[in-house]
Design an enzyme around this catalytic site. Structure first.
Site, PDB file in Angstrom:
ATOM      1  N   TYR A  23       5.804   8.020   9.988  1.00 49.20           N
ATOM      2  CA  TYR A  23       4.638   8.706   9.445  1.00 49.20           C
ATOM      3  C   TYR A  23       5.063   9.921   8.618  1.00 49.20           C
ATOM      4  O   TYR A  23       6.236  10.160   8.379  1.00 49.20           O
ATOM      5  CB  TYR A  23       3.694   9.096  10.574  1.00 49.20           C
ATOM      6  CG  TYR A  23       2.797   7.950  11.039  1.00 49.20           C
ATOM      7  CD1 TYR A  23       3.097   6.620  10.760  1.00 49.20           C
ATOM      8  CD2 TYR A  23       1.644   8.199  11.761  1.00 49.20           C
ATOM      9  CE1 TYR A  23       2.290   5.584  11.173  1.00 49.20           C
ATOM     10  CE2 TYR A  23       0.813   7.171  12.187  1.00 49.20           C
ATOM     11  CZ  TYR A  23       1.143   5.866  11.903  1.00 49.20           C
ATOM     12  OH  TYR A  23       0.324   4.845  12.325  1.00 49.20           O
ATOM     13  N   GLN A  76       4.491   7.295   1.743  1.00 51.97           N
ATOM     14  CA  GLN A  76       4.222   6.309   2.782  1.00 51.97           C
ATOM     15  C   GLN A  76       4.054   4.926   2.142  1.00 51.97           C
ATOM     16  O   GLN A  76       3.466   4.807   1.057  1.00 51.97           O
ATOM     17  CB  GLN A  76       2.952   6.673   3.527  1.00 51.97           C
ATOM     18  CG  GLN A  76       3.070   7.905   4.388  1.00 51.97           C
ATOM     19  CD  GLN A  76       3.737   7.584   5.708  1.00 51.97           C
ATOM     20  OE1 GLN A  76       3.204   6.866   6.531  1.00 51.97           O
ATOM     21  NE2 GLN A  76       4.906   8.136   5.899  1.00 51.97           N
ATOM     22  N   LEU A 131       0.817  -1.208   0.000  1.00 49.33           N
ATOM     23  CA  LEU A 131       0.000   0.000   0.000  1.00 49.33           C
ATOM     24  C   LEU A 131       0.853   1.262   0.000  1.00 49.33           C
ATOM     25  O   LEU A 131       1.776   1.403   0.790  1.00 49.33           O
ATOM     26  CB  LEU A 131      -0.925   0.000   1.228  1.00 49.33           C
ATOM     27  CG  LEU A 131      -1.888   1.166   1.357  1.00 49.33           C
ATOM     28  CD1 LEU A 131      -3.242   0.692   1.865  1.00 49.33           C
ATOM     29  CD2 LEU A 131      -1.333   2.244   2.301  1.00 49.33           C
ATOM     30  N   LEU A 132       0.518   2.164  -0.889  1.00 51.54           N
ATOM     31  CA  LEU A 132       1.080   3.516  -0.956  1.00 51.54           C
ATOM     32  C   LEU A 132       0.067   4.473  -0.368  1.00 51.54           C
ATOM     33  O   LEU A 132      -1.133   4.347  -0.622  1.00 51.54           O
ATOM     34  CB  LEU A 132       1.390   3.855  -2.410  1.00 51.54           C
ATOM     35  CG  LEU A 132       1.708   5.286  -2.843  1.00 51.54           C
ATOM     36  CD1 LEU A 132       2.516   5.262  -4.140  1.00 51.54           C
ATOM     37  CD2 LEU A 132       0.461   6.164  -3.048  1.00 51.54           C
ATOM     38  N   ASP A 149       0.367   8.750   1.666  1.00 48.22           N
ATOM     39  CA  ASP A 149       0.775  10.154   1.551  1.00 48.22           C
ATOM     40  C   ASP A 149       2.116  10.369   0.836  1.00 48.22           C
ATOM     41  O   ASP A 149       3.110   9.723   1.179  1.00 48.22           O
ATOM     42  CB  ASP A 149       0.932  10.777   2.933  1.00 48.22           C
ATOM     43  CG  ASP A 149      -0.295  10.624   3.807  1.00 48.22           C
ATOM     44  OD1 ASP A 149      -1.192   9.871   3.436  1.00 48.22           O
ATOM     45  OD2 ASP A 149      -0.333  11.265   4.863  1.00 48.22           O
ATOM     46  N   ARG A 199       0.812  15.452  14.171  1.00 49.43           N
ATOM     47  CA  ARG A 199       1.649  14.818  13.155  1.00 49.43           C
ATOM     48  C   ARG A 199       1.798  15.664  11.886  1.00 49.43           C
ATOM     49  O   ARG A 199       1.228  16.730  11.749  1.00 49.43           O
ATOM     50  CB  ARG A 199       1.063  13.458  12.792  1.00 49.43           C
ATOM     51  CG  ARG A 199      -0.398  13.444  12.359  1.00 49.43           C
ATOM     52  CD  ARG A 199      -0.859  12.011  12.109  1.00 49.43           C
ATOM     53  NE  ARG A 199      -2.271  11.912  11.775  1.00 49.43           N
ATOM     54  CZ  ARG A 199      -3.226  11.668  12.670  1.00 49.43           C
ATOM     55  NH1 ARG A 199      -2.934  11.519  13.939  1.00 49.43           N
ATOM     56  NH2 ARG A 199      -4.495  11.576  12.278  1.00 49.43           N
ATOM     57  N   ASP A 200       2.611  15.102  10.982  1.00 49.58           N
ATOM     58  CA  ASP A 200       2.768  15.579   9.601  1.00 49.58           C
ATOM     59  C   ASP A 200       3.435  16.945   9.492  1.00 49.58           C
ATOM     60  O   ASP A 200       2.888  17.885   8.891  1.00 49.58           O
ATOM     61  CB  ASP A 200       1.414  15.629   8.875  1.00 49.58           C
ATOM     62  CG  ASP A 200       0.601  14.359   9.019  1.00 49.58           C
ATOM     63  OD1 ASP A 200       1.215  13.309   9.292  1.00 49.58           O
ATOM     64  OD2 ASP A 200      -0.638  14.410   8.877  1.00 49.58           O
TER      65      ASP A 200
END
Length: 493
Positions: free
Chosen positions: A107, A64, A45-46, A48, A168-169
């Site tokens: 993340y 990700q 799985l791909l 962000d 996050r991020d």
């Protein structure tokens, strides 16, 4: 479909034999829905896009990645490099969950340059025995040999008082000699917010405060924030979760959008207009922007959504990234256009002029599964226009335009198997100006529609069978005079 246990989701890739991983690659390569000019995962799985930057003559594009299946599990960053944002060379997993601070996932985060070197700031996800989350913000530096060396401790060990571990991020940007990191956050009473940190040496980060907006009750979490200056305006992008649908707006499970205004960074006040969605299709989330070699602001998004099952899941892979888009603000509105370098993919051109009406539907020799199609509307006396792509006797992806209301609709009800759960099979947007042009990128299992030179974009996954190759045009009543220009597109790798 396989039911995944927690232990399976959080098994490191390194614990799986190379033979098994190679067999997974071979199986995924046989999927009938594999794309040809989009970045997609070699397995698993791909999600962000992360760490996007132009550095030392190359573009670094990461995403990700959970390599072991089409589910969200233990996340890595998978990296590509490119000199033109069209042809990409894979460089494998560059950030791995191998410390106590990111033990349960590397993340999302961003890339930045400091004193001539490349750095990444990202969120480390850690879970304790009770599965309670700890989110911290970490930094890694790229060494001369291309490997990454993580700083030994988090730069931001946890959220400030009053906020949860949904924190996050980080997106890093620079103003003068100061570096800032804007983060998505959630208050203890479950409201989405944006937080700002700052540093002059990228080692000591100070909490600057919460960005003040007029969006007081607007979802329970704001993910994937971004900030940049563009054409004399300040733009803040983010992805609010928990927004109720409102007519044709906010139809997807989670939204991606932006605010345009002026940002007083010292007072943390953003004077902005309405929150506007970046994309009006089914499958678009977690976009990130960066500056190109020529100084253009470029956006790449995740062509997918969380908490959604896709037809490729049975083939042990899911999702892709969008084509890169250049951003500009014109007349106070954000426009998105496919980057000019995508023209390098064009291999064969077919052009035709003709009328379409209620009875004239098929325009020969137009057909294909991977192409760029430009439709110029030269004269329009029709009440409603219909364009069918990836069409056969049983399937088609339908674009409808109503001349009176200026409403454009994408209908994938007959596009093959559908992701689920999804609210309905259509997505619509009302254009600011009458439809004059559609620029459409069709790949094996996706469609990206740019309306009126970037005024609106609709991005979606579609899963037609291999026989669905037709291109058709017709009207409800009256006729329309069209110019069709179709380019076959080569693979981007």
């Amino acid at each position: 479909m396989k039911a995944w246990t927690r232990e399976e989701r959080y098994q490191p890739m390194e614990a799986v034999s190379p033979v098994t991983l190679e067999a997974m690659k071979e199986q995924v390569a046989e999927s009938p829905y594999r794309q040809t000019f989009h970045i997609q995962p070699e397995t698993g799985l791909l999600n962000d896009p992360n760490g996007l930057i132009y550095y030392d003559g190359e573009y670094y594009i990461s995403h990700q990645w959970f390599p072991l299946g089409a589910v969200h599990g233990l996340k890595y960053w998978f990296n590509y490099r490119s000199r033109d944002l069209v042809h990409f060379e894979p460089h494998g997993a560059i950030l791995k969950p191998d410390t106590e601070y990111d033990s349960h996932g590397v993340y999302s985060g961003s890339a930045f340059e400091y004193q001539g070197r490349l750095y990444y700031m990202y969120t480390g996800n850690h879970r304790d025995e009770d599965w309670s989350r700890t989110s911290s913000q970490l930094i890694a530096k790229m060494e001369d040999d291309g490997t990454l060396k993580k700083f030994p401790k988090p730069m931001v060990a946890g959220p400030p008082e009053g906020y949860t571990q949904h924190f996050r991020d980080p997106k890093v940007f620079q103003r003068g000699d100061t570096y800032y990191a804007i983060l998505g956050a959630q208050t203890e009473d479950e409201a989405g917010r944006l937080l700002l940190y700052k540093s002059t040496d990228i080692v000591k980060w100070e909490f600057h405060g919460e960005v003040q907006t007029r969006l007081d009750a607007f979802g329970y979490m704001w993910e994937c924030p971004d900030y940049f200056e563009l054409d004399g305006h300040d733009v803040v992008m983010f992805c609010p979760q928990g927004i109720e649908s409102d007519g044709e707006r906010y139809r997807n499970i989670y939204q991606s959008g932006y605010l345009i205004g002026q940002f007083d960074i010292e007072q943390l006040e953003l004077n902005h207009g309405d929150f506007l969605e970046l994309d009006h299709g089914f499958d678009f989330y977690a976009p990130q922007t960066f500056t190109s070699e020529d100084g253009e602001r470029i956006l790449i998004g995740w062509m997918g959504l969380p908490d959604t099952a896709y037809p490729t899941d049975k083939d042990d892979w899911a999702h892709c990234l969008t084509v890169p888009r250049s951003l500009h603000i014109e007349d106070g509105k954000l426009k998105q256009r496919p980057i000019a370098n995508l023209q390098k993919l064009r291999t064969n051109e077919e052009t035709a002029l003709g009328y379409a009406n209620k009875f004239n539907r098929k325009l020969q020799p137009y057909e294909g599964k991977q192409y760029e199609l430009i439709i110029d509307i030269l004269e329009n006396e029709a009440t409603e226009l219909y364009f069918e792509l990836r069409a056969s006797k049983t399937q088609s992806t339908l674009i409808t335009y109503n001349t009176r209301t200026q409403k454009l609709t994408l209908d994938r009800s007959e596009s093959g198997p559908l992701p689920e759960p999804v609210d309905g099979t259509t997505r619509s947007t009302v254009l600011d100006t009458p439809l004059q042009q559609l620029q459409i990128f069709v790949d094996t299992s996706s469609i990206e529609i740019f309306c009126n030179d970037g005024e609106r974009v609709l991005t979606s996954r579609i899963f037609p069978d291999s026989e669905a190759t037709g291109i058709k045009a017709s009207t409800e009543s009256g006729q329309v005079y069209l110019k069709f220009t179709k380019y076959d597109l080569e693979e981007n790798a």
